[in-house]
Design a protein around this motif. Structure first.
Motif, PDB file in Angstrom:
ATOM      1  N   ALA A  13      38.816   0.979  19.093  1.00 29.83           N
ATOM      2  CA  ALA A  13      39.697   1.271  17.964  1.00 29.83           C
ATOM      3  C   ALA A  13      39.207   2.467  17.164  1.00 29.83           C
ATOM      4  O   ALA A  13      40.006   3.293  16.701  1.00 29.83           O
ATOM      5  CB  ALA A  13      39.817   0.040  17.065  1.00 29.83           C
ATOM      6  N   LEU A  14      37.895   2.584  17.011  1.00 24.46           N
ATOM      7  CA  LEU A  14      37.329   3.710  16.261  1.00 24.46           C
ATOM      8  C   LEU A  14      37.602   5.032  16.973  1.00 24.46           C
ATOM      9  O   LEU A  14      37.961   6.036  16.346  1.00 24.46           O
ATOM     10  CB  LEU A  14      35.827   3.498  16.085  1.00 24.46           C
ATOM     11  N   ASN A  15      37.469   5.025  18.293  1.00 22.22           N
ATOM     12  CA  ASN A  15      37.761   6.234  19.057  1.00 22.22           C
ATOM     13  C   ASN A  15      39.243   6.569  19.050  1.00 22.22           C
ATOM     14  O   ASN A  15      39.630   7.740  18.999  1.00 22.22           O
ATOM     15  CB  ASN A  15      37.251   6.075  20.490  1.00 22.22           C
ATOM     16  N   ALA A  20      43.509  10.060  17.015  1.00 21.64           N
ATOM     17  CA  ALA A  20      44.815  10.184  16.361  1.00 21.64           C
ATOM     18  C   ALA A  20      44.831  11.233  15.263  1.00 21.64           C
ATOM     19  O   ALA A  20      45.862  11.862  15.013  1.00 21.64           O
ATOM     20  CB  ALA A  20      45.231   8.827  15.789  1.00 21.64           C
ATOM     21  N   VAL A  21      43.693  11.470  14.611  1.00 15.87           N
ATOM     22  CA  VAL A  21      43.682  12.397  13.471  1.00 15.87           C
ATOM     23  C   VAL A  21      43.058  13.750  13.802  1.00 15.87           C
ATOM     24  O   VAL A  21      43.223  14.703  13.034  1.00 15.87           O
ATOM     25  CB  VAL A  21      42.939  11.778  12.259  1.00 15.87           C
ATOM     26  N   SER A  22      42.362  13.868  14.922  1.00 11.36           N
ATOM     27  CA  SER A  22      41.560  15.071  15.163  1.00 11.36           C
ATOM     28  C   SER A  22      42.390  16.343  15.304  1.00 11.36           C
ATOM     29  O   SER A  22      41.903  17.436  14.985  1.00 11.36           O
ATOM     30  CB  SER A  22      40.680  14.889  16.403  1.00 11.36           C
ATOM     31  N   PRO A  26      45.143  18.747   8.548  1.00 11.88           N
ATOM     32  CA  PRO A  26      44.006  18.729   7.617  1.00 11.88           C
ATOM     33  C   PRO A  26      42.662  18.811   8.332  1.00 11.88           C
ATOM     34  O   PRO A  26      41.749  19.510   7.868  1.00 11.88           O
ATOM     35  CB  PRO A  26      44.163  17.381   6.888  1.00 11.88           C
ATOM     36  N   VAL A  27      42.512  18.104   9.454  1.00  9.08           N
ATOM     37  CA  VAL A  27      41.250  18.136  10.184  1.00  9.08           C
ATOM     38  C   VAL A  27      41.039  19.504  10.817  1.00  9.08           C
ATOM     39  O   VAL A  27      39.936  20.061  10.778  1.00  9.08           O
ATOM     40  CB  VAL A  27      41.205  17.021  11.245  1.00  9.08           C
ATOM     41  N   VAL A  89      38.703   5.407  25.967  1.00 10.61           N
ATOM     42  CA  VAL A  89      39.992   5.911  25.464  1.00 10.61           C
ATOM     43  C   VAL A  89      40.342   7.156  26.271  1.00 10.61           C
ATOM     44  O   VAL A  89      40.015   8.285  25.875  1.00 10.61           O
ATOM     45  CB  VAL A  89      39.909   6.236  23.952  1.00 10.61           C
ATOM     46  N   PRO A  90      40.988   7.003  27.432  1.00 13.10           N
ATOM     47  CA  PRO A  90      41.229   8.135  28.339  1.00 13.10           C
ATOM     48  C   PRO A  90      41.970   9.307  27.705  1.00 13.10           C
ATOM     49  O   PRO A  90      41.753  10.463  28.102  1.00 13.10           O
ATOM     50  CB  PRO A  90      42.045   7.504  29.470  1.00 13.10           C
ATOM     51  N   GLN A  91      42.837   9.036  26.724  1.00 17.04           N
ATOM     52  CA  GLN A  91      43.603  10.139  26.127  1.00 17.04           C
ATOM     53  C   GLN A  91      42.722  11.110  25.355  1.00 17.04           C
ATOM     54  O   GLN A  91      43.151  12.219  25.021  1.00 17.04           O
ATOM     55  CB  GLN A  91      44.711   9.612  25.214  1.00 17.04           C
ATOM     56  N   LEU A  92      41.487  10.715  25.088  1.00 17.32           N
ATOM     57  CA  LEU A  92      40.565  11.646  24.435  1.00 17.32           C
ATOM     58  C   LEU A  92      40.307  12.883  25.287  1.00 17.32           C
ATOM     59  O   LEU A  92      40.040  13.956  24.747  1.00 17.32           O
ATOM     60  CB  LEU A  92      39.229  10.952  24.136  1.00 17.32           C
ATOM     61  N   GLN A  93      40.382  12.737  26.606  1.00 18.29           N
ATOM     62  CA  GLN A  93      40.124  13.881  27.474  1.00 18.29           C
ATOM     63  C   GLN A  93      41.098  15.014  27.185  1.00 18.29           C
ATOM     64  O   GLN A  93      40.704  16.196  27.135  1.00 18.29           O
ATOM     65  CB  GLN A  93      40.213  13.473  28.944  1.00 18.29           C
ATOM     66  N   GLU A  94      42.351  14.683  26.975  1.00 15.13           N
ATOM     67  CA  GLU A  94      43.356  15.703  26.652  1.00 15.13           C
ATOM     68  C   GLU A  94      43.039  16.348  25.304  1.00 15.13           C
ATOM     69  O   GLU A  94      43.176  17.566  25.139  1.00 15.13           O
ATOM     70  CB  GLU A  94      44.749  15.088  26.628  1.00 15.13           C
ATOM     71  N   THR A  95      42.610  15.528  24.341  1.00 21.43           N
ATOM     72  CA  THR A  95      42.232  16.071  23.033  1.00 21.43           C
ATOM     73  C   THR A  95      41.048  17.011  23.161  1.00 21.43           C
ATOM     74  O   THR A  95      41.020  18.096  22.573  1.00 21.43           O
ATOM     75  CB  THR A  95      41.886  14.928  22.063  1.00 21.43           C
ATOM     76  N   PHE A  96      40.064  16.632  23.954  1.00 17.44           N
ATOM     77  CA  PHE A  96      38.890  17.483  24.155  1.00 17.44           C
ATOM     78  C   PHE A  96      39.278  18.806  24.800  1.00 17.44           C
ATOM     79  O   PHE A  96      38.726  19.861  24.470  1.00 17.44           O
ATOM     80  CB  PHE A  96      37.854  16.775  25.024  1.00 17.44           C
TER      81      PHE A  96
END
Length: 216
Positions: A13-15, A20-22, A26-27, A89-96
Motif C-alpha cells: 500500500a505504501l508503494n 500514485a503521487v510521484s 506538486p511532486v 507493485v509492477p506499475q512502478l516500473q512504468e513510473t520509473f
C-alpha cells in the motif's frame, strides 16, 4: 489506501501510494527545485547510474570490508529483496521509466539504511524519514515526519521514536545531499571510509586509506 491508516508501513500500500503521487505536478515541481542548480552532465550520469540494476550476487562476493558487501549483508539480514518495490507493485516500473528521480529515491532508500545506520524497526524507519526530509529534501520523508504524532499513537515507543527522529535531523544536516552521491561507483570502497567521508564517523588517516586500497 485506507490500509495505510491501520498499517502505515504496509509495504504494498505504501508503494502504491507513492506511485500514485510521484508524477503529480506538486511532486514534479518539488523535484525540479531539487535538481535545478545541478549541472546537466552530473544529472545525466546520475540518471545512468540509477538505471543500473542492483546485483546482489556481485555485491555479496566483494571483500567483507566494502560498502557493497555491507549493503548486501544488511539486505540479507533484513530480508530485503533487490527490486522488491517493482515486484510488489509492477506499475512502478512504468513510473520509473518516466521519472528517474522517483526511481533514485526508491533505489537509495535501503542503501541509506546501511550507510547512515538506521534499522528497519518503526523508530528506525522514522529516523531515516527525518534524515530523508532534511538531507534529501524528499517529499515522502516530509509527509512521513508530519505523521509522527499518529505513528506514536499507533506504534508506541515514544522515547525511542523521538530519539531516532532527532538523530535523523542531526545527521541529515551534517553531510552533503546524499541523493547526488554515486553509491553505484563506490561498492568496492571501504565501508567505514564511506561513512567517514560522509561525516558519520571520524576519518582514518589518509595513509591508512591509501594502503588499504592498494592492498599493502
Amino acid at each position: 489506501m485506507s490500509v495505510l491508516i491501520r498499517e502505515p508501513f504496509e509495504f504494498v500500500a505504501l508503494n502504491e501510494m507513492t506511485d500514485a503521487v510521484s508524477l503529480s505536478w506538486p511532486v514534479q515541481w518539488w523535484y525540479r527545485r531539487l535538481i535545478k542548480k545541478v549541472p546537466a552532465s552530473v544529472l545525466d550520469h546520475l540518471r545512468e547510474l540509477t538505471r543500473q540494476p542492483l546485483d546482489p550476487g556481485a555485491l555479496g562476493s566483494l571483500p567483507q570490508n566494502t560498502l557493497g558487501y555491507r549493503f548486501h549483508k544488511f539486505c540479507a539480514e533484513h530480508h530485503i529483496v533487490a527490486n522488491g518495490h517493482v515486484k510488489a507493485v509492477p506499475q512502478l516500473q512504468e513510473t520509473f521509466e518516466q521519472d528517474w528521480v522517483t526511481q533514485r529515491f526508491f533505489k537509495i532508500h535501503d542503501i541509506l539504511h546501511a550507510v547512515v545506520g538506521f534499522g528497519t524497526t518503526v523508530p528506525g524507519e522514522m529516523g531515516l524519514q527525518m534524515f530523508d526530509a532534511r538531507n534529501l529534501r524528499e517529499p515522502y520523508g516530509i509527509m512521513a515526519v508530519a505523521g509522527t504524532p499518529y505513528m506514536i499513537l499507533r506504534y508506541g515507543q515514544p522515547l525511542e521514536m523521538l530519539r531516532e527522529i532527532l538523530r535523523g535531523w542531526k545527521l541529515g544536516g551534517a553531510t552533503e545531499n546524499l541523493f547526488f552521491v554515486p553509491f553505484e561507483e563506490m561498492w568496492d570502497w571501504d565501508y567505514q571510509d564511506v561513512r567517514a567521508h560522509l561525516g558519520f564517523r571520524r576519518r582514518r588517516p589518509i595513509l591508512q586509506v591509501l594502503a588499504a586500497r592498494s592492498g599493502t
